[in-house]
Design an enzyme around this catalytic site. Structure first.
Site, mmCIF file in Angstrom:
data_model
loop_
_atom_site.group_PDB
_atom_site.id
_atom_site.type_symbol
_atom_site.label_atom_id
_atom_site.label_comp_id
_atom_site.label_asym_id
_atom_site.label_seq_id
_atom_site.Cartn_x
_atom_site.Cartn_y
_atom_site.Cartn_z
ATOM 1 N N GLY A 145 -26.729 -44.837 5.495
ATOM 2 C CA GLY A 145 -26.471 -44.188 4.225
ATOM 3 C C GLY A 145 -27.508 -44.613 3.192
ATOM 4 N N LEU A 146 -27.057 -44.709 1.932
ATOM 5 C CA LEU A 146 -27.953 -45.101 0.842
ATOM 6 C C LEU A 146 -29.197 -44.229 0.760
ATOM 7 C CD1 LEU A 146 -27.866 -48.998 0.975
ATOM 8 C CD2 LEU A 146 -26.754 -47.501 -0.675
ATOM 9 N N CYS A 147 -28.973 -42.941 0.932
ATOM 10 C CA CYS A 147 -30.126 -42.053 0.779
ATOM 11 C C CYS A 147 -29.694 -40.819 0.000
ATOM 12 C CB CYS A 147 -30.737 -41.684 2.121
ATOM 13 S SG CYS A 147 -29.542 -41.300 3.377
ATOM 14 N N GLY A 148 -28.952 -41.037 -1.068
ATOM 15 C CA GLY A 148 -28.571 -39.934 -1.936
ATOM 16 C C GLY A 148 -27.646 -38.973 -1.217
ATOM 17 N N PHE B 43 -28.339 -36.885 1.050
ATOM 18 C CA PHE B 43 -28.929 -36.436 2.315
ATOM 19 C C PHE B 43 -27.883 -36.075 3.357
ATOM 20 C CE2 PHE B 43 -30.698 -37.429 6.502
ATOM 21 C CZ PHE B 43 -31.882 -36.719 6.485
#
Lengths: 140, 285
Positions: free
Chosen positions: B86-89, B91
């Site tokens: 995760g941690l990709c907006g 996406f």
């Protein structure tokens, strides 16, 4: 075509392995090895697991290729290989260990069809990689 | 009045977070560059395969290939390519939303999923649409072998008639800050893709053309899948980079406003102390 060289490119899905002017090449066709010289007629063949070699001057270089296609055009040869490794890049130890693994699998087989095919292809591949790596840097 | 010590503690914590997001941004930038290079390196192979397929198709003696066979779409497989992390907006959320939309649109048909990437599996694993296959933890290092494995399953199910169509859903890398969601029909192969642009070279075929085509077609599909994986990976790193950049900026802003509040509180404290001293002295005289 008076040219004495042609362009040989070897392309694998992960990268462009080779792109050079060569004088002659030998590829592992499915129906046997075939040599290609400049001015060859356009041709298309499937490749087997094997050793691809090419000559530049008096230097011959080798690559291990696994499946693919070879396309001969008027002034260039394109090899599309699923896997291609230059002799210098072959990891000897890995090839050795995968050869032993494949041998072992072949020696104690229970499930006859699929496993045998896989084991024998991986043995073949390992053997070719070993063979090619022994020719690494060996010119002439 | 907020306590100066508390605010100071808070600032320190935000600063730590900022350092992490900044590092993540830098890591993503490096990975993005590598992913972009991988896309470029894969291009020549894909291009050649397509051209060879085209020139083979143009030959009249080759009869329609089974992978091109159009059938009424009843059983559909949807390959959903998400990230492993995760941690990709937005996406992953965007892909999942698009997949939900696709499923709703084809409600009357039987759909099952092939989840590539952990995040999609996390979501759809708990939903009603059956997840038939999965492939996770491959984005650390994408190899052609992954694409081959995935394609092998897809092709065999299509050929056996178990599936009538296979769609591929993934994020395409447009630019660092932009991803585009793409739905592609993988199987049957859309014939338009294979139309020839120029005159074919008349080859000598060592093997019958149909035979070459038979082994080449699945490989063409493999290349498509491989490209989707690479695109998705580049898009993921791009998305993460932007998300982490935004997070870093937010942290800077937060630190600024916290510092301001802290200074105000400190000043107020000092003023209060002075007043106390002065009025204490005044009381004595």
């Amino acid at each position: 075509m008076a040219d004495s060289t042609f362009k040989l490119s070897v392309v694998s899905p992960e990268r462009l392995v080779l792109s050079e002017e060569v004088e002659a090449a030998q590829v592992p066709g499915k129906n046997g090895y075939l040599g290609i010289l400049p001015g060859h007629a356009p041709m298309m063949t499937e490749l087997d697991i094997g050793e691809l070699s090419y000559r530049q001057g008096d230097r011959t270089s080798y690559l291990a290729v696994t499946w693919g296609y070879c396309e001969v055009l008027s002034d260039q040869v394109i090899v599309l290989a699923e896997r291609a490794e230059r002799a210098e890049d072959v990891d000897r130890e890995r090839a050795q260990s995968s050869m032993e693994r494949a041998r072992q699998r072949l020696s104690n087989l229970q499930d006859p069809d699929t496993d045998f095919l896989r084991a024998s292809t991986s043995l073949q591949r390992a053997l070719i990689r070993m063979q090619v790596s022994q020719k690494a840097g060996g010119s002439g | 009045m907020p306590n100066v010590l508390d605010i100071r503690r808070r600032i320190r914590s935000v600063r730590n977070t900022q350092q992490i997001t900044k590092a993540m941004k830098m890591v993503s930038a490096a990975k993005l560059r590598r992913a972009q290079e991988a896309i470029l390196r894969a291009r020549p192979y894909a291009g050649r395969i397509l051209e060879v397929v085209r020139s083979l198709m143009a030959r009249s003696e080759v009869r329609p290939h089974p992978l091109l066979q159009e059938r009424e779409e009843r059983n559909i497989q949807l390959v959903v390519v998400t990230a492993d992390k995760g941690l990709c907006g937005a996406f992953n959320a965007n892909i999942v939303k698009a997949a939900e939309g696709f499923i709703r649109e084809k409600e009357d048909k039987s759909i099952d999923l092939f989840c590539v990437g952990r995040k999609g599996l996390d979501y759809f694993g708990k939903r009603t649409t059956p997840v038939r296959h999965q492939q996770v933890n491959l984005f650390q290092r994408i190899e052609y072998g992954h694409a081959r494995e995935i394609t092998g399953k897809l092709v065999s199910q299509f050929l056996s008639g178990e599936r009538d169509a296979v769609y591929l859903l993934y994020n395409e890398f447009k630019s660092v800050i932009q991803q585009r969601i793409v739905v592609e029909r993988l199987l049957p192969i859309p014939p338009i893709l294979l139309a020839l642009e120029q005159n074919p070279v008349d080859y000598i075929y060592e093997q019958p053309a149909a035979e070459i085509l038979n082994t080449l077609m699945p490989r063409h599909v493999e290349v498509q899948v491989f490209r989707a994986l690479l695109e998705s990976s580049a898009a993921e790193h791009g998305a993460r980079m932007t998300a982490m950049d935004a997070a870093t900026n937010n942290a800077v802003e937060m630190i600024d406003s916290l510092t301001l509040t802290m200074n105000r509180a400190r000043q107020a404290g000092i003023t209060k102390e002075i007043i106390e001293v002065v009025s204490g002295a005044a009381a004595l005289t």
